[in-house]
Write a protein that holds these residues in place. Sequence first.
Motif, PDB file in Angstrom:
ATOM      1  N   GLU A   1       4.673 -19.248   0.220  1.00 57.02           N
ATOM      2  CA  GLU A   1       3.379 -19.756  -0.207  1.00 57.02           C
ATOM      3  C   GLU A   1       3.168 -21.169   0.329  1.00 57.02           C
ATOM      4  OE1 GLU A   1       1.964 -18.061  -4.471  1.00 57.02           O
ATOM      5  OE2 GLU A   1       3.251 -19.817  -4.479  1.00 57.02           O
ATOM      6  N   HIS A   2       1.924 -21.496   0.618  1.00 56.10           N
ATOM      7  CA  HIS A   2       1.577 -22.871   0.975  1.00 56.10           C
ATOM      8  C   HIS A   2       0.191 -23.184   0.435  1.00 56.10           C
ATOM      9  CE1 HIS A   2       5.062 -23.379   3.491  1.00 56.10           C
ATOM     10  NE2 HIS A   2       4.789 -22.241   4.104  1.00 56.10           N
ATOM     11  N   ASN A   3      -0.081 -24.483   0.291  1.00 61.17           N
ATOM     12  CA  ASN A   3      -1.425 -24.904  -0.075  1.00 61.17           C
ATOM     13  C   ASN A   3      -1.876 -25.989   0.887  1.00 61.17           C
ATOM     14  OD1 ASN A   3      -0.588 -27.530  -1.106  1.00 61.17           O
ATOM     15  ND2 ASN A   3       0.173 -26.446  -2.919  1.00 61.17           N
TER      16      ASN A   3
ATOM     17  N   CYS B   1       0.629 -30.233   2.239  1.00 60.67           N
ATOM     18  CA  CYS B   1       0.979 -29.181   1.282  1.00 60.67           C
ATOM     19  C   CYS B   1       1.721 -29.845   0.143  1.00 60.67           C
ATOM     20  CB  CYS B   1       1.854 -28.123   1.957  1.00 60.67           C
ATOM     21  SG  CYS B   1       2.421 -26.819   0.829  1.00 60.67           S
TER      22      CYS B   1
ATOM     23  N   LEU C   1       3.492 -28.427  -2.334  1.00 65.98           N
ATOM     24  CA  LEU C   1       4.666 -27.754  -2.910  1.00 65.98           C
ATOM     25  C   LEU C   1       5.902 -28.626  -2.691  1.00 65.98           C
ATOM     26  CD1 LEU C   1       3.827 -24.096  -1.913  1.00 65.98           C
ATOM     27  CD2 LEU C   1       3.921 -25.046  -4.215  1.00 65.98           C
TER      28      LEU C   1
ATOM     29  N   HIS D   1       7.616 -29.842   0.738  1.00 66.68           N
ATOM     30  CA  HIS D   1       6.982 -29.307   1.947  1.00 66.68           C
ATOM     31  C   HIS D   1       6.405 -30.414   2.825  1.00 66.68           C
ATOM     32  CE1 HIS D   1       6.458 -24.809   0.758  1.00 66.68           C
ATOM     33  NE2 HIS D   1       7.603 -25.314   0.324  1.00 66.68           N
TER      34      HIS D   1
ATOM     35  N   MET E   1       4.931 -30.687   6.528  1.00 65.24           N
ATOM     36  CA  MET E   1       3.597 -30.121   6.295  1.00 65.24           C
ATOM     37  C   MET E   1       2.618 -31.239   5.947  1.00 65.24           C
ATOM     38  SD  MET E   1       4.330 -26.420   4.650  1.00 65.24           S
ATOM     39  CE  MET E   1       2.803 -25.801   5.356  1.00 65.24           C
TER      40      MET E   1
HETATM   41 CU   LIG Z   1       3.873 -25.623   1.978  1.00 63.74          CU
END
Ligand SMILES: [Cu+2]
Length: 93
Positions: A36-38, A76, A78, A81, A86
């Motif tokens: 998962e990533h945001n 991101c 998380l 990350h 990221m």
């Molecule tokens: Cu991520």
Amino acid sequence: VPRIQVTAVEFRFTLSRATVPHGKVIFEFVNNGQDEHNLNVLPAEGAPAGSFADTPAKGVRDQAMELRAGTYTMFCSLPEHEQKGMRATLLVE
Ligand SMILES: [Cu+2]
């Protein structure tokens, strides 16, 4: 309306373009990774322009954001990350 695609993998973002014009921009967030990533789009000052919530692998989402001229940081949120890579910069002209 201009568009920008932001592709996520472990652990980096790839942008379809480095600059966009100010105003309304449609972001396409593509998770080509396995986790998962945001994505959060943050101006140098003030509130975030927008964000994509945690998106599963192979997920693709569109969202319009209103951008003022300036330099934006995308990351991101998380755990670890961003530190792993990221993070990206977007110039809004
Ligand atoms: Cu991520």
